[in-house]
Enzyme design. Structure first.
Site, PDB file in Angstrom:
ATOM      1  N   ARG A  20      -3.622  -3.031   9.572  1.00  0.00           N
ATOM      2  CA  ARG A  20      -4.949  -3.137  10.170  1.00  0.00           C
ATOM      3  C   ARG A  20      -5.237  -4.517  10.729  1.00  0.00           C
ATOM      4  NH1 ARG A  20      -5.778  -3.609   4.540  1.00  0.00           N
ATOM      5  NH2 ARG A  20      -7.364  -5.142   3.883  1.00  0.00           N
ATOM      6  N   HIS A  30       0.825  -1.210   0.000  1.00  0.00           N
ATOM      7  CA  HIS A  30       0.000   0.000   0.000  1.00  0.00           C
ATOM      8  C   HIS A  30       0.856   1.256   0.000  1.00  0.00           C
ATOM      9  CE1 HIS A  30      -3.702  -2.277   1.799  1.00  0.00           C
ATOM     10  NE2 HIS A  30      -3.530  -2.498   0.509  1.00  0.00           N
ATOM     11  N   TYR A  66       0.498  -8.692   4.438  1.00  0.00           N
ATOM     12  CA  TYR A  66       0.706  -8.789   2.997  1.00  0.00           C
ATOM     13  C   TYR A  66       2.049  -9.453   2.671  1.00  0.00           C
ATOM     14  CZ  TYR A  66      -3.370  -6.129   1.461  1.00  0.00           C
ATOM     15  OH  TYR A  66      -4.651  -5.719   1.172  1.00  0.00           O
TER      16      TYR A  66
END
Length: 847
Positions: free
Chosen positions: A334, A271, A280
């Site tokens: 998150r 991101h 990720y």
């Protein structure tokens, strides 16, 4: 085998990288044979083999596959009019559509999984054709018309659904060919059409959506699709695109503007600006290892050439962040708000490492197997291989753990300090504990919020730290329950203003800020949403540190975030809510038995009250917790309250853990020990509404509104007893300076002096003169050896100069880019830090 992204992309047509992808396209016959092997490999990866499924270790996995398939079939039987699965409404909810495709995949998987418990499903043609009919049904009603699709989250349309469809078609390729031979091309055409962030239905390396883990997922899907079509060109193009994720990011020569991926210091970013190894990065590791397995023996690529690169990710990117089987919070974005634990995260990494060991050779293979056994032997929660994706991986794991010739072995040395400066994180490890620090800057986001996940993230990148103690079940100390029960501004290490903040759903009534009519075009997946809502960056440049052997230093200047800055500049809508930060300049000096923390200019330019949290720890309600200490006047301290503390000790006798706090130069501190009960839903809207109770211990330094900026100096002492804490009155720690210009400490026992400078000009500290902002460690050992390490935390200086005062020293060894010269009154060291991206430079001197 480290390749910069620039070198990799420029070499794709050159001989070096053509050892990975063969130079010439395969013949039709070779393509057909390679495609058949690729599809067979895929079945083996996900459904196992006759050999693996005959092993008792896979029984639980096979039973889980069987259970999921039968539940899905029962749901199909109970479906009403307009439903494929009972109660799963389709047409407006893309997550439900994704779930429907996933359930079909789970049924297809059971029909290709050989095992005693699956006898009536294995190769059951009727069930397989029912799955195929389900694919046809979904395509005709909810997927095939692209003018009606692509609502909600882009990920489901471009990655998630394609992943389930591609794997289902691969599992049932023979039946699809016999029953609905047109279905593969029909679905591939639709999957291409939904790749709307691509170019003409293919990958777009210039797209911010086609990077890192997302790119690996997309290209793996396309490899499977190419095999189903026996399309050599599609497979080769997908492999060429996927190869870019193996490249080390060169931040000074970005290709396609991409900052997502692995960096030379082991950092991983997704991101554009989020430190993300634990989520990720984990996904990317899993996907590329799976891809290497399905490519084995196909002739489309020589994956063994890439194995050393992936081994490097594990050793330098993952291993420092895994402590006794737990993935550290600082690299989960998150995902810290999810109920999955750090142990679950590591179990997925272990499966990838297990499979990687079978692809590696020699010492690398041995080291990976030893690491698997190390995690198993040190984890506080038993790792359940039944959660692995592949039955074959379960068998490999069992073979490793049962192999007496493979000793457990950490990929970390016993003592290690790692400056992940490319992602503004620091990890410091010693036998008995690990310390993890989250920084942020104009390069790296302060936090990540998205889709109702991590609802109260505001201070997670503002110097928040986590002290993991050996032998403890970390689910009792950290994980989702830590963020649920510890207040957002009360995270350990955080300096925050005293104010009420509201979550994104509370502010705007939905999980994002919606204003498509504004010039910045605020929609759920717009770039402006990323910049200002999902993962805003800081506005400071100074964030980084140096490493000297197993010791480290980090410095950071606290800042407002980009939304606050840009709202003040009139760039954001009037109804867009921003929050102002407190001020602080902080340093962390990472030693053997202590982590020394200095903070200066602690306050608030708006005159608000401010709190700084020295530590926050949680315990199960029934744990026996004691708090003892001493005031500066010598009186003993016990329990809670506010006082002028000299030292404090928090002990969880039930867990057998303790942390000491030595207050070197700190105002009065407030000690609290509260019982807190909250629902896990306060941190994530989709969490179960489960109330959790924790005993929350906190030490804070409070500043009243309008107070002058303060300075704090204290040390965290993991696993300390009271006698040890009392001994600090006589050393060995000494604070040399603690201002917004210079922060420095000395440890007499180690012969170590460490300093962070934050401003231009010359700074004097303990016989050193440092020019401009820098991070410096100097260790003087017996035998007249002096070792110096320097880094540039601003990442924009060409040269850092340090003068060591005293008699001239001669150079014994130094890194490239270091110049040592005697000068009147001492020794001058110049470090060429241009484009080093925070890397440490070392020099060893003798005098």
């Amino acid at each position: 085998m480290e390749i910069t992204r620039r070198r990799l992309l420029s070499a794709l047509s050159a001989a070096g990288l053509l050892t990975v992808i063969p130079t010439r396209p395969a013949s039709a016959a070779a393509t057909a044979a390679g495609s058949a092997r690729l599809l067979a490999n895929t079945v083996a990866v996900f459904a196992g083999t006759a050999e693996s499924n005959a092993r008792p270790e896979t029984a639980a996995k096979l039973a889980a596959i069987d259970k999921a398939a039968r539940a899905n079939l029962q749901s199909m039987d109970a479906a009403g009019v307009g439903e494929l699965f009972a109660g799963l409404a389709l047409g407006t909810n893309e997550a439900n559509l994704n779930t429907a495709f996933r359930r079909l995949y789970e049924i297809a998987l059971a029909t290709r999984t050989l095992g005693a418990a699956l006898s009536d499903l294995y190769e059951n043609t009727a069930v397989q054709r029912r799955v195929i009919d389900g694919l046809v049904w979904l395509h005709e009603r909810y997927y095939g018309d692209q003018s009606k699709g692509y609502y909600g989250n882009w990920f489901h349309w471009e990655i998630g659904i394609s992943q389930h469809v591609s794997k289902t078609l691969a599992l049932l390729s023979d039946q699809v060919q016999a029953y609905r031979p047109d279905l593969v091309r029909t679905y591939v055409a639709s999957m291409d059409a939904y790749l709307r962030n691509g170019i003409d239905g293919d990958v777009n390396l210039d797209s911010r959506f086609h990077t890192g883990a997302n790119l690996a997922d997309i290209t793996t899907n396309r490899i499977l699709q190419g095999a189903l079509l026996a399309d050599d060109a599609r497979i080769r193009k997908a492999l060429t695109d996927q190869l870019t994720v193996f490249a080390t990011i060169d931040p000074y020569h970005l290709d396609h503007g991409v900052t997502d991926g692995y960096y030379a210091d082991g950092s991983f970013i997704q991101h554009s600006s989020v430190a993300y190894t634990g989520s990720y990065g984990k996904g990317l590791l899993i996907r590329v290892v799976q891809t290497l397995k399905i490519l084995d023996g196909t002739g489309f690529a020589h994956g063994e050439e890439l194995v050393p690169t992936v081994y490097g990710w594990v050793k330098n990117g993952f291993a420092p962040l895994i402590f006794e089987g737990w993935m550290m919070e600082i690299v989960k974005g998150r995902a810290v708000s999810r109920t999955d634990t750090g142990y679950t995260d590591v179990a997925a990494v272990v499966e990838a490492v297990t499979d990687l060991s079978s692809l590696a050779s020699g010492a690398d293979a041995t080291a990976l197997k030893s690491y698997v056994k190390h995690i198993r032997s040190t984890s506080r929660t038993a790792l359940d291989p039944a959660g692995f994706v592949s039955p074959v991986s379960i068998v490999r794991y069992a073979d490793i753990t049962d192999d007496a010739t493979v000793p457990p072995g950490d990929l970390n040395p016993a003592s290690r300090s790692v400056a992940f400066n490319a992602m503004d994180k620091t990890v410091h490890r010693r036998p008995g504990y690990a310390f993890a620090l989250a920084r942020s800057s104009e390069r790296i986001s302060k936090y990540e919020y998205m889709s109702g996940e991590n609802l109260m993230p505001w201070f997670q990148g503002d110097g928040a730290y986590y002290l993991y103690l050996s032998g403890q079940d970390q689910t009792q100390a950290y994980g989702v329950d830590y963020f649920t029960t510890v207040s957002a501004p009360g995270l350990a290490g955080v300096t925050a203003p005293v104010e009420q903040r509201r979550t994104i759903p509370e502010l705007y009534g939905k999980p994002y800020y919606d204003n498509p009519g504004h010039p910045l075009n605020f929609t759920s997946s717009s770039a402006s949403q990323n910049t200002y809502v999902y993962f805003p960056r800081g506005t400071n440049r100074h964030s980084g540190g140096a490493v000297l052997g197993a010791y480290g230093a980090a410095g950071w200047v606290q800042s407002d975030d980009v939304p606050y800055r840009d709202k003040g500049a009139g760039l954001l809508p009037d109804d867009f809510v921003v929050y102002r930060n407190a001020t602080a300049t902080k340093s962390w000096f990472l030693l053997d038995d202590e982590i020394v923390v200095l903070a200066a200019d602690v306050g608030d330019s708006a005159g608000r009250a401010v709190t700084t949290t020295v530590d926050a720890r949680t315990a199960a309600p029934g744990d026996q917790v004691t708090v003892t200490g001493s005031l500066r006047d010598g009186r003993p301290w016990r329990g809670t309250g506010t006082g002028d503390l000299q030292w404090l000790r928090y002990a969880n006798d039930t867990q057998g853990t303790a942390v000491g706090y030595v207050f070197l130069d700190t105002p009065q501190a407030r000690v609290a020990l509260d019982t807190v009960t909250r629902s896990r839903r306060v941190v994530r809207t989709s969490n179960p509404d489960t109330a959790v109770t924790r005993g929350v211990f906190g030490i804070t330094v409070d500043q009243a509104s309008g107070a002058e900026p303060a300075a704090l100096a204290y040390a965290l002492v993991p696993n300390a007893d009271e006698a040890r804490l009392r001994s600090y009155a006589d050393g060995p720690l000494k604070v040399l300076a603690n201002t917004a210009r210079l922060q420095a400490v000395a440890h007499t026992g180690l012969g170590l002096t460490a300093a962070n400078t934050f401003t231009s000009g010359r700074h004097e500290a303990a016989g050193m003169r440092i020019d401009g902002p820098a991070s410096v460690l100097v260790q003087r050992e017996r035998g007249a050896l002096t070792t110096v390490a320097v880094s540039d935390p601003t990442m924009d200086r060409d040269t850092v100069t340090v003068l060591l005062r005293g008699r001239p020293l001669r150079e014994v060894a130094s890194d490239d880019g270091v110049r040592v010269s005697p000068v009147p009154g001492g020794t001058r060291l110049e470090f060429d830090t241009r484009q080093a991206y925070g890397r440490s430079f070392m020099a060893t001197l003798r005098g």
